[in-house]
Design a protein around this motif. Structure first.
Motif, PDB file in Angstrom:
ATOM      1  N   GLN A   1      20.153  47.244  20.220  1.00 21.48           N
ATOM      2  CA  GLN A   1      19.417  47.171  21.480  1.00 21.48           C
ATOM      3  C   GLN A   1      18.568  45.906  21.559  1.00 21.48           C
ATOM      4  O   GLN A   1      18.343  45.365  22.647  1.00 21.48           O
ATOM      5  CB  GLN A   1      18.563  48.417  21.673  1.00 21.48           C
ATOM      6  CG  GLN A   1      17.429  48.597  20.706  1.00 21.48           C
ATOM      7  CD  GLN A   1      16.689  49.912  20.933  1.00 21.48           C
ATOM      8  OE1 GLN A   1      17.254  50.892  21.403  1.00 21.48           O
ATOM      9  NE2 GLN A   1      15.414  49.934  20.580  1.00 21.48           N
ATOM     10  N   PHE A   2      18.113  45.386  20.409  1.00 18.66           N
ATOM     11  CA  PHE A   2      17.348  44.142  20.456  1.00 18.66           C
ATOM     12  C   PHE A   2      18.252  42.965  20.801  1.00 18.66           C
ATOM     13  O   PHE A   2      17.844  42.055  21.540  1.00 18.66           O
ATOM     14  CB  PHE A   2      16.650  43.896  19.115  1.00 18.66           C
ATOM     15  CG  PHE A   2      15.591  42.831  19.177  1.00 18.66           C
ATOM     16  CD1 PHE A   2      14.355  43.106  19.737  1.00 18.66           C
ATOM     17  CD2 PHE A   2      15.834  41.554  18.695  1.00 18.66           C
ATOM     18  CE1 PHE A   2      13.376  42.134  19.814  1.00 18.66           C
ATOM     19  CE2 PHE A   2      14.865  40.570  18.760  1.00 18.66           C
ATOM     20  CZ  PHE A   2      13.627  40.860  19.322  1.00 18.66           C
ATOM     21  N   ARG A   3      19.472  42.985  20.280  1.00 18.17           N
ATOM     22  CA  ARG A   3      20.428  41.923  20.639  1.00 18.17           C
ATOM     23  C   ARG A   3      20.725  41.966  22.138  1.00 18.17           C
ATOM     24  O   ARG A   3      20.805  40.915  22.805  1.00 18.17           O
ATOM     25  CB  ARG A   3      21.715  42.068  19.841  1.00 18.17           C
ATOM     26  CG  ARG A   3      22.787  41.036  20.234  1.00 18.17           C
ATOM     27  CD  ARG A   3      24.067  41.180  19.451  1.00 18.17           C
ATOM     28  NE  ARG A   3      23.910  40.683  18.098  1.00 18.17           N
ATOM     29  CZ  ARG A   3      23.946  41.429  17.015  1.00 18.17           C
ATOM     30  NH1 ARG A   3      24.106  42.743  17.134  1.00 18.17           N
ATOM     31  NH2 ARG A   3      23.807  40.904  15.813  1.00 18.17           N
ATOM     32  N   GLN A   4      20.893  43.156  22.680  1.00 20.81           N
ATOM     33  CA  GLN A   4      21.150  43.275  24.118  1.00 20.81           C
ATOM     34  C   GLN A   4      19.957  42.777  24.932  1.00 20.81           C
ATOM     35  O   GLN A   4      20.123  42.156  25.980  1.00 20.81           O
ATOM     36  CB  GLN A   4      21.468  44.727  24.462  1.00 20.81           C
ATOM     37  CG  GLN A   4      22.804  45.195  23.906  1.00 20.81           C
ATOM     38  CD  GLN A   4      22.973  46.695  23.972  1.00 20.81           C
ATOM     39  OE1 GLN A   4      21.993  47.425  24.147  1.00 20.81           O
ATOM     40  NE2 GLN A   4      24.195  47.175  23.834  1.00 20.81           N
ATOM     41  N   LEU A   5      18.749  43.023  24.405  1.00 15.00           N
ATOM     42  CA  LEU A   5      17.552  42.564  25.114  1.00 15.00           C
ATOM     43  C   LEU A   5      17.473  41.037  25.120  1.00 15.00           C
ATOM     44  O   LEU A   5      17.301  40.426  26.181  1.00 15.00           O
ATOM     45  CB  LEU A   5      16.308  43.160  24.461  1.00 15.00           C
ATOM     46  CG  LEU A   5      14.956  42.647  24.984  1.00 15.00           C
ATOM     47  CD1 LEU A   5      14.771  43.023  26.450  1.00 15.00           C
ATOM     48  CD2 LEU A   5      13.810  43.200  24.132  1.00 15.00           C
ATOM     49  N   VAL A   6      17.584  40.421  23.943  1.00 20.28           N
ATOM     50  CA  VAL A   6      17.439  38.966  23.887  1.00 20.28           C
ATOM     51  C   VAL A   6      18.589  38.267  24.605  1.00 20.28           C
ATOM     52  O   VAL A   6      18.416  37.201  25.204  1.00 20.28           O
ATOM     53  CB  VAL A   6      17.333  38.472  22.424  1.00 20.28           C
ATOM     54  CG1 VAL A   6      16.077  39.010  21.767  1.00 20.28           C
ATOM     55  CG2 VAL A   6      18.550  38.859  21.612  1.00 20.28           C
ATOM     56  N   TRP A   7      19.782  38.862  24.572  1.00 27.46           N
ATOM     57  CA  TRP A   7      20.912  38.251  25.282  1.00 27.46           C
ATOM     58  C   TRP A   7      20.714  38.370  26.793  1.00 27.46           C
ATOM     59  O   TRP A   7      21.021  37.429  27.542  1.00 27.46           O
ATOM     60  CB  TRP A   7      22.220  38.899  24.862  1.00 27.46           C
ATOM     61  CG  TRP A   7      23.427  38.250  25.496  1.00 27.46           C
ATOM     62  CD1 TRP A   7      24.275  38.797  26.404  1.00 27.46           C
ATOM     63  CD2 TRP A   7      23.893  36.923  25.258  1.00 27.46           C
ATOM     64  NE1 TRP A   7      25.261  37.906  26.759  1.00 27.46           N
ATOM     65  CE2 TRP A   7      25.039  36.732  26.066  1.00 27.46           C
ATOM     66  CE3 TRP A   7      23.455  35.872  24.458  1.00 27.46           C
ATOM     67  CZ2 TRP A   7      25.754  35.546  26.090  1.00 27.46           C
ATOM     68  CZ3 TRP A   7      24.177  34.683  24.471  1.00 27.46           C
ATOM     69  CH2 TRP A   7      25.305  34.525  25.284  1.00 27.46           C
ATOM     70  N   GLY A   8      20.195  39.514  27.246  1.00 22.78           N
ATOM     71  CA  GLY A   8      19.913  39.662  28.671  1.00 22.78           C
ATOM     72  C   GLY A   8      18.860  38.672  29.143  1.00 22.78           C
ATOM     73  O   GLY A   8      18.972  38.089  30.231  1.00 22.78           O
TER      74      GLY A   8
END
Length: 640
Positions: A351-358
């Motif tokens: 979920q952190f990867r999805q956050l920073v990518w978003g």
């Protein structure tokens, strides 16, 4: 700890006894038993001396551990056999009996003396690093006795169920193997069930309502407000504390003596989407759009610990030094303490990867001059999860996700970042881009230019058990227990197979022992270092006078926060509201109803299941009776 050590020693001794009995032709012959144990001691010594030039090959290290256990068990058995035989021969005479009693008394006195010295070393260690613990010799003996008794009882129960399965399956090699396999599966299932039942019980603390955090915030700039996409109830205990303690501009201005904005705090609780981690990231990105996070000069993306906790001193320091021109975003990925949430690191990383990518994709659509700086923070398990996102690319990973700088506190030794050596200069982490420090004095040695060149700053105390705990402690002496020791590592502490691992694991589980407002730079307590490292690690402007004022405010805020967590009965004059809720803007804002009771109802999907629970027999009987007739209202009494 002593009880676990006794159980470990007993297990090793039992294995050695088993081997000695197997190779002894005549069990009644003392000389043959002593020779067998001597041979085993020699084998153990040979395995313990197995060479390993660089001490990196785990098979060699594990063989040395096995050899040391065999050697210790064989020598202990040798002494036991010899002393027992001597005691039986000499007990017939009065002098012999007195000698036996004297030897026993001397042995017991020596054991008590050594225990007292070891306990003193442990007390000194804890007194320096954590709260003062009531460590006394009688208490330690009692705890060790209970632990040994419980462990022994479990061992007897395991043997009892094994014999029961062997009787059920009958004699024969195959039947015996099947019985023991069934027994082990039975116990594994029981232990697993008890484990998950226990942590589920612990996880319910996420639903606890702190008396001082029952009122939702009124400002639309934080999650849980009337305008928010996140329910205040679903934020969880840590999330409600996080959004409620946002610093108001008036406090920032009074502390920094400069104009300030109202910070943005976004928090997405685990219960918001407990079965859909990607959904939590999507909600966080939507909250950023709602609050206008991209209009701020700085974005701070935070990966929390296992419970969802965020270091309040860190976020408050960041809000002070950015003068409130900050939007912080945090997504909860677990509900348990970090040492019980290792299985949740994958979800946190995802979920952190999805956050920073978003965030990265959103920034690509903005004019470069208008893009905010993106900072990353993680502590303990949060540092592990967030570092995994950029681990394969190193410093290039920061640029890949549009991250300017990262600050990590208490990085676990189990993290891939540490295991891969990314905290040292290498191909993916060029020299001067990553720095690992124990305290401010080490960072201070760098020049201003060198500090500005750092992209990743790790603050890891030399005596933090969370940064030191690793399975290799079972069979290999660590570097931090060598001749050159870091700050706070006791000189008297020595490595022992298995024991040091258990000791460090227990220390890691109890690492978060601190007193409100009493900031220290030791163990897993990073509060005394936080303000300076936030300012320097993120290269935020400050003066020494401003830093001193921030340090005073951080301690005062923490003391007030601790009081808000206590039950109303334990506070005199009621709870002190958070600074944001003491402002005029809060009183003029839209107020949602207070949370009632001591706990929330849990995740909404569980609430829906409860609503659709099949009716019981009693429910059906009452339904057939129909509604009860209302009681007659006595004359002169007004009906409600």
């Amino acid at each position: 700890m002593s009880g676990l050590a006794i159980l470990s020693a007993r297990a090793a001794s039992n294995r050695v006894d088993y081997l000695a009995n197997k190779i002894t032709p005549n069990e009644d012959s003392l000389s043959q038993r002593l020779i067998a144990r001597g041979l085993l001691a020699g084998v153990g010594l040979g395995m313990r001396k197995l060479p390993d030039e660089n001490d990196t090959a785990w098979p060699a290290a594990f063989s040395r551990l096995t050899g040391e256990l065999i050697e210790a068990g064989a020598i202990g058995g040798f002494l036991y056999e010899a002393i027992t035989a001597t005691r039986h021969r000499s007990s017939a005479s009065r002098k012999g009996a007195i000698a036996n009693m004297a030897v026993s008394a001397a042995s017991l006195s020596f054991a008590l003396y050594r225990s007292r010295e070891n306990l003193k070393a442990r007390r000194d260690f804890f007194t320096e690093d954590f709260d003062k613990l009531q460590l006394t010799l009688p208490k330690s003996i009692a705890v060790a006795t209970v632990m040994t008794g419980v462990g022994t009882s479990i061992g007897f129960a395991h043997q009892g169920t094994r014999r029961a399965f062997e009787q059920f399956y009958g004699p024969g090699f195959i039947h015996t193997g099947l019985a023991r396999t069934t027994n082990n599966v039975f116990w594994a299932g029981a232990v697993t069930g008890l484990y998950w039942a226990g942590i589920s019980k612990i996880g319910k603390s996420n639903e606890k309502i702190d008396p001082g955090y029952a009122q939702p915030p009124s400002t639309p700039l934080v999650s849980g407000s009337a305008d928010s996409l996140c329910s205040f109830e679903d934020l969880g205990q840590q999330g409600r504390r996080y959004v409620s303690d946002v610093l108001p501009p008036s406090l920032i201005e009074a502390t920094m003596a400069e104009p300030a904005k109202h910070p943005i705090r976004i928090f997405v609780g685990f219960n918001e989407q407990p079965l859909y981690p990607s959904g939590r990231s999507e909600i966080a990105l939507a909250e950023m759009e709602r609050t206008g996070a991209y209009e701020r000069s700085t974005l701070l993306l935070i990966s929390p610990t296992g419970t969802g906790w965020v270091d309040h001193s860190m976020i408050e320091s960041a809000e002070f030094f950015t003068r409130g021109d900050l939007a912080s975003v945090c997504i909860q990925f677990g509900r348990y303490p970090s040492f019980l949430s290792l299985q949740k690191v994958r979800a946190g990383r995802q979920q952190f990867r999805q956050l920073v990518w978003g965030v990265h994709q959103r920034l690509q659509g903005m004019d470069p001059a208008d893009r905010p700086r993106v900072l990353v923070f993680g502590e303990s398990l949060g540092a592990w999860a967030s570092s995994d996102v950029v681990m394969k690319r190193g410093i290039e990973g920061l640029d890949h996700y549009s991250i300017d700088r990262a600050l990590w506190f208490g990085m676990p030794q189990l993290a891939r970042w540490s295991a891969a050596g990314m905290d040292r200069p290498g191909q993916l982490t060029p020299d001067g881009t990553v720095g690992v420090f124990d305290r401010w004095e080490e960072l201070e040695l760098l020049s201003v230019e060198e500090r500005q060149a750092l992209r990743i700053v790790q603050l890891s105390h030399d005596n933090d058990p969370i940064t030191l705990a690793t399975p290799t402690l079972l069979y290999r002496k660590p570097d931090w227990l060598g001749e050159e020791r870091g700050r706070g590592v006791p000189e008297g502490q020595r490595w022992s197979p298995v024991v040091t691992f258990l000791q460090t694991a227990i220390d890691a589980a109890n690492a978060m022992r601190d007193s409100p407002g009493d900031f220290r730079s030791t163990g897993h307590d990073y509060r005394a270092d936080t303000a300076r490292f936030v300012a320097e690690g993120y290269q935020l402007p400050y003066t020494e006078e401003q830093l001193a004022a921030v340090e005073v405010q951080l301690r005062s805020l923490e003391i007030d926060r601790a009081a808000r967590m206590k039950p109303a009965a334990e506070t005199e004059g009621g709870h002190t509201p958070s600074p944001a809720k003491a402002t005029e803007e809060h009183h003029k804002g839209v107020h949602l109803p207070h949370l009632r009771g001591t706990r929330t109802a849990g995740a909404r999907w569980l609430q829906a299941l409860r609503k659709h629970t099949p009716p019981t027999t009693q429910d059906l009987v009452e339904a057939e009776k129909g509604p009860e007739e209302p009681a007659e209202t006595p004359e002169g009494v007004k009906a409600n």
